[in-house]
Design an enzyme around this catalytic site. Structure first.
Site, short mmCIF file in Angstrom:
data_model
loop_
_atom_site.label_atom_id
_atom_site.label_comp_id
_atom_site.label_asym_id
_atom_site.label_seq_id
_atom_site.Cartn_x
_atom_site.Cartn_y
_atom_site.Cartn_z
N MET A 30 87.63 11.42 -31.91
CA MET A 30 88.86 12.18 -31.68
C MET A 30 89.95 11.68 -32.62
O MET A 30 91.14 11.95 -32.39
CB MET A 30 89.29 12.06 -30.22
CG MET A 30 88.23 12.63 -29.26
SD MET A 30 88.87 13.20 -27.69
CE MET A 30 89.51 11.68 -27.01
N GLY A 36 86.92 0.11 -34.08
CA GLY A 36 85.74 0.61 -33.35
C GLY A 36 85.11 1.79 -34.10
O GLY A 36 83.90 1.84 -34.31
N HIS A 37 85.96 2.73 -34.50
CA HIS A 37 85.46 3.88 -35.27
C HIS A 37 84.86 3.40 -36.59
O HIS A 37 83.81 3.89 -37.03
CB HIS A 37 86.59 4.86 -35.59
CG HIS A 37 87.26 5.47 -34.40
ND1 HIS A 37 88.54 5.13 -34.00
CD2 HIS A 37 86.82 6.39 -33.51
CE1 HIS A 37 88.86 5.83 -32.92
NE2 HIS A 37 87.85 6.60 -32.60
N GLN A 61 88.17 17.82 -22.39
CA GLN A 61 87.87 16.59 -21.66
C GLN A 61 89.12 15.87 -21.16
O GLN A 61 89.03 14.80 -20.58
CB GLN A 61 87.01 15.65 -22.51
CG GLN A 61 87.73 14.99 -23.67
CD GLN A 61 86.75 14.27 -24.57
OE1 GLN A 61 85.95 14.91 -25.25
NE2 GLN A 61 86.80 12.94 -24.58
N LYS A 150 81.87 0.92 -25.81
CA LYS A 150 83.18 0.93 -25.15
C LYS A 150 83.23 2.01 -24.06
O LYS A 150 83.81 1.81 -22.99
CB LYS A 150 84.25 1.18 -26.22
CG LYS A 150 85.57 1.70 -25.75
CD LYS A 150 86.42 0.60 -25.24
CE LYS A 150 87.78 1.01 -24.73
NZ LYS A 150 88.18 2.36 -24.83
N ASP A 151 82.64 3.17 -24.35
CA ASP A 151 82.62 4.27 -23.38
C ASP A 151 81.22 4.33 -22.77
O ASP A 151 80.43 5.24 -23.04
CB ASP A 151 83.01 5.58 -24.06
CG ASP A 151 84.43 5.52 -24.61
OD1 ASP A 151 85.37 5.70 -23.82
OD2 ASP A 151 84.60 5.24 -25.81
N SER A 186 91.24 0.66 -28.95
CA SER A 186 91.32 2.02 -28.43
C SER A 186 92.47 2.73 -29.10
O SER A 186 93.50 2.11 -29.41
CB SER A 186 91.57 1.97 -26.91
OG SER A 186 92.05 3.21 -26.45
N ARG A 188 94.41 4.54 -27.75
CA ARG A 188 95.55 4.54 -26.82
C ARG A 188 96.36 3.24 -26.86
O ARG A 188 97.48 3.19 -26.33
CB ARG A 188 95.07 4.79 -25.39
CG ARG A 188 94.54 6.18 -25.17
CD ARG A 188 94.29 6.44 -23.68
NE ARG A 188 94.03 7.84 -23.42
CZ ARG A 188 92.84 8.42 -23.52
NH1 ARG A 188 91.79 7.70 -23.84
NH2 ARG A 188 92.70 9.71 -23.26
P1 AMP Z 1 87.10 8.37 -29.53
O1 AMP Z 1 87.70 8.78 -30.84
O2 AMP Z 1 87.98 7.51 -28.70
O3 AMP Z 1 86.49 9.55 -28.77
O4 AMP Z 1 85.88 7.44 -29.90
C1 AMP Z 1 84.89 7.84 -30.82
C2 AMP Z 1 83.73 6.91 -30.70
O5 AMP Z 1 84.17 5.59 -30.98
C3 AMP Z 1 83.11 6.89 -29.29
O6 AMP Z 1 81.70 6.84 -29.40
C4 AMP Z 1 83.67 5.63 -28.72
O7 AMP Z 1 82.83 5.05 -27.74
C5 AMP Z 1 83.74 4.73 -29.94
N1 AMP Z 1 84.69 3.65 -29.74
C6 AMP Z 1 85.95 3.73 -29.25
N2 AMP Z 1 86.50 2.50 -29.17
C7 AMP Z 1 85.57 1.63 -29.61
C8 AMP Z 1 85.53 0.20 -29.76
N3 AMP Z 1 86.57 -0.57 -29.45
N4 AMP Z 1 84.40 -0.35 -30.24
C9 AMP Z 1 83.33 0.42 -30.56
N5 AMP Z 1 83.30 1.76 -30.43
C10 AMP Z 1 84.41 2.36 -29.96
#
Ligand code: AMP
Length: 291
Positions: A30, A36-37, A61, A150-151, A186, A188
């Protein structure tokens, strides 16, 4: 790096890659990229020939319209990071392309989707996640898709969905990337004030406390750490990573710090069972963090 915004163009691009014998990796996101990304993109870069990163803030979502409104967005910065990491395609469709007028279908995974995050955020949350991920799989046709631990509940839902619906895709899950004080990265986190940011470290500290607890009810140790940080959890539980039902070795926590809702988890492993050890009559087994 190519930026693609339409679904037919994405499908055509993937068809071309496949005909050329290239494997396709997908990292669904997103946006508002952080470490993490980046870790998912690095792994995906190594694991696939054609690397597609999708950037789509999925309205379906979000249970809270204010959360959707406040969600950080910076496509220019994200595009620079993706390009630097060797991404081939940034797939960033507009919401009207993903959900055109008359859109009505839903992919849902009842059971796993209804507890913890599903219970707190409402039944539509994981239906929104599984529907958009199913659509992304059909748009990008990846061989491998990368998700973050993380999720953890999202991982369980998507694994089940891919298996049940026979998506020809391998799901790779990568460890949670953390700040030096343990806070899980995150998008956020940028919304935390300095004081909230300090308290937020209590979430991962609580998970560690549960993982290292020796008493009969390890969750008590975690609750104590949360209380020390002034955090009232929405839930703190030990669940099975596949079914997300209690009991199990996945410790999950969710809490709002100020107006920002955060989640985290850690997988623990019993060092030795009393059976295997054969000695300890009280079964005082230690649990060790595996990540
Ligand atoms: P999001 O953009 O928040 O929907 O996250 C995209 C992907 O990055 C999802 O598969 C999340 O689980 C993963 N993600 C988010 N935060 C982390 C993190 N701290 N470490 C590893 N993967 C992450």
């Amino acid at each position: 790096m190519k930026v693609i915004r339409t679904i037919p163009e994405m499908q055509e691009h993937s068809r071309g890659a496949r005909v050329a014998g290239r494997t396709i990796g997908l990292v669904p996101t997103m946006g508002a990229f952080h470490g993490g990304h980046e870790s998912l993109m690095r792994a995906a870069r190594l694991g696939s020939d054609e690397l597609v990163v999708s950037l789509f803030v999925n309205p379906a979502q979000f249970n809270d319209p204010r959360d959707l409104e406040a969600y950080p967005r910076d496509e220019r910065r994200d595009a620079m990071i993706a390009e630097r990491l060797g991404v081939d395609v940034l797939f960033a469709p507009p919401a009207e392309a993903v959900y055109p007028a008359g859109f009505a279908a839903t992919v849902s995974v009842p059971g796993i989707s209804d507890v913890l995050e599903g219970a707190k955020r409402g039944p539509g949350h994981f239906a929104g996640v599984s529907t958009v991920v199913a659509k992304l799989f059909n748009m990008v046709a990846p061989d491998v898709a990368y998700f973050g631990q993380k999720d953890a509940q999202q991982v369980a839902v998507i694994r089940r969905m891919a298996r049940d619906l026979d998506f020809p895709v391998r799901i790779e899950v990568l460890p949670t990337i953390r700040e030096p004080d343990g806070l899980a990265m995150s998008s956020r986190n940028v919304r935390l004030s300095p004081e909230e940011r300090r308290r937020a470290a209590g979430l991962s500290a609580a998970l560690r406390a549960v993982a290292e607890a020796t008493e009969e009810d390890p969750l008590r140790a975690g609750l104590a750490v949360l209380a020390e940080h002034g955090i009232t959890p929405e839930y703190l539980a030990m669940v099975d990573p596949d079914t997300v039902q209690e009991p199990g070795p996945l410790v999950v926590v969710a809490a709002s710090i100020g107006d920002t809702r955060l989640i985290d988890n850690v997988l623990i492993k019993r060092a030795a069972t009393p059976d295997r050890r054969g000695a300890d009559p009280k079964g005082a087994v230690r649990v060790l963090p595996t990540q």
